[in-house]
Design a protein around this motif. Structure first.
Motif, PDB file in Angstrom:
ATOM      1  N   ASP A 175       0.808  -1.231   0.000  1.00  0.00           N
ATOM      2  CA  ASP A 175       0.000   0.000   0.000  1.00  0.00           C
ATOM      3  C   ASP A 175       0.833   1.271   0.000  1.00  0.00           C
ATOM      4  N   SER A 176       2.157   1.140  -0.056  1.00  0.00           N
ATOM      5  CA  SER A 176       3.021   2.318  -0.151  1.00  0.00           C
ATOM      6  C   SER A 176       3.770   2.378  -1.483  1.00  0.00           C
ATOM      7  N   ILE A 177       3.497   1.428  -2.371  1.00  0.00           N
ATOM      8  CA  ILE A 177       4.192   1.370  -3.662  1.00  0.00           C
ATOM      9  C   ILE A 177       3.162   1.386  -4.786  1.00  0.00           C
ATOM     10  N   PRO A 194       8.603  -1.554  -8.867  1.00  0.00           N
ATOM     11  CA  PRO A 194       8.624  -2.487  -7.738  1.00  0.00           C
ATOM     12  C   PRO A 194       9.847  -2.300  -6.854  1.00  0.00           C
ATOM     13  N   THR A 195       9.720  -2.737  -5.628  1.00  0.00           N
ATOM     14  CA  THR A 195      10.793  -2.585  -4.657  1.00  0.00           C
ATOM     15  C   THR A 195      11.936  -3.542  -4.957  1.00  0.00           C
ATOM     16  N   PRO A 196      13.184  -3.108  -4.794  1.00  0.00           N
ATOM     17  CA  PRO A 196      14.323  -3.997  -5.045  1.00  0.00           C
ATOM     18  C   PRO A 196      14.643  -4.858  -3.829  1.00  0.00           C
ATOM     19  N   PRO A 197      15.322  -5.991  -4.038  1.00  0.00           N
ATOM     20  CA  PRO A 197      15.826  -6.742  -2.884  1.00  0.00           C
ATOM     21  C   PRO A 197      17.023  -6.018  -2.289  1.00  0.00           C
ATOM     22  N   MET A 198      16.921  -5.645  -1.010  1.00  0.00           N
ATOM     23  CA  MET A 198      17.998  -4.903  -0.341  1.00  0.00           C
ATOM     24  C   MET A 198      18.200  -5.484   1.056  1.00  0.00           C
TER      25      MET A 198
END
Length: 357
Positions: free
Chosen positions: A184-186, A208-212
């Motif tokens: 819900d933040s992306i 999309p969010t990266p793997p970090m």
């Protein structure tokens, strides 16, 4: 000396094989990225091994053969993005401005303050549609303050979490939506676009969010959003485009699965890598910003923009809608196995409520 060369060669083999490890941990998936660098490393390791090669030793033949296989694989994965390879998406055959649409997209780097540099690129390309990621309220204000009045359509989602997204268009947007597919933040932006010819096309813009290691140690969320978008593209009956910073390289297993499931084409194949990240490090660059399109489109032109003091370069591309030539670049049918793999990555995703624009 030979021991050192064997260790060097073994490292290149292990790093090559990491790509086939079916695990989502960031420290494994990170090896998807430096493919060009690993290709060069494998070539150097293979050639250097012959400095101490024993032509009477079967082990040396076995070891060199293994390195040769890895080197050949690495070279092939790069080759398809060079001008020596065939186009996946062909050049435009017609010059009808009413059937054309151009994109300019950039990850601006939220903390970047070189607003003028981005605005210069915006004016230079004068694209029909622009998509910006990592945009907060300050970036929105800086862009809109100097924006050409021709961009009368917009979808703005400025956020302070580096996932803000802005879309500006000279072409009419039909039923634009802000969606939160995984988190819900992306946000992502889904909209139809009406060309000057009256034709409708579909656009999905994602980041999309990266793997970090510090925030998101798995690639699960990124892969979910990519597969959800791939299935939307597959099921859509309109000519379709997907644009954005995927936080993934074009040759990774996830990106290749995305392409097979979505049946979208990559305009870079046969034209170049168009490495967009890291703009601040010449030695460590790879293509993270993507524009995929369905078989109805052809390429008029494609360019990597100039530095805007972000860690990403902008990308500009102009398409021509030529559905009559779609059969020439028809992608393979989606296999049951690929759909199963995509569904496995989607499994467990709870879709958040959609905000309608």
């Amino acid at each position: 000396m030979k021991t050192f060369l064997q260790i060097f060669g073994a490292i290149t083999v292990v790093l090559t094989l990491f790509r086939f490890v079916a695990m989502d941990y960031w420290w494994i998936r990170v090896f998807d990225f430096p493919h060009v660098q690993l290709t060069i490393l494998s070539i150097v390791a293979f050639l250097a091994y012959f400095l101490r090669f024993d032509f009477k030793d079967k082990i040396d033949y076995l070891f060199a053969g293994l390195m040769l296989i890895c080197m050949t694989y690495q070279i092939y994965k790069i080759y398809i993005y060079t001008p020596l390879a065939s186009f996946e998406m062909h050049d435009a055959q017609k010059d009808d401005p009413k059937k054309q649409l151009s994109f300019f997209t950039a990850n601006v780097l939220q903390k970047n303050t070189s607003y003028d540099k981005l605005n210069q690129e915006i004016k230079k390309y004068d694209a029909d549609i622009m998509v910006f990621t990592e945009t907060d309220v300050t970036w929105k204000n800086e862009i809109t303050d100097s924006l050409d009045p021709a961009y009368i359509y917009k979808v703005e989602v400025p956020l302070n979490n580096t996932y803000g997204m802005l879309l500006y268009s000279k072409l009419e947007l039909i039923e634009p939506q802000i969606k939160y597919q995984v988190d819900d933040s992306i946000p992502s932006i889904h909209t139809k676009i009406k060309l000057r010819s009256g034709d409708l096309v579909q656009l999905y813009s994602i980041h999309p969010t990266p793997p970090m290691p510090q925030h998101n140690p798995m690639s699960t969320d990124r892969d979910k959003e990519m597969m959800l978008t791939a299935k939307l593209a597959l099921e859509n009956k309109l000519p379709t485009m997907v644009v954005g910073d995927f936080n993934d390289v074009a040759w990774s297993q996830t990106s290749q699965l995305f392409q097979r499931v979505s049946k979208l084409l990559d305009p870079r194949k046969g034209r170049g890598l168009y490495n967009t990240f890291n703009a601040k490090n010449f030695l460590m660059r790879w293509p993270l910003d993507h524009v995929f399109a369905s078989k109805e489109f052809r390429v008029v032109s494609m360019e990597k923009g100039e530095k805007i003091d972000s860690d990403h370069f902008p990308v500009f591309i102009k398409f021509s809608l030529e559905p009559e030539g779609a059969s020439i670049q028809e992608p393979d049918a989606v296999t049951t196995k690929d759909l199963e793999r995509a569904n496995e990555q989607i499994k467990g995703t709870e879709k958040m409520p959609d905000d309608m624009y």
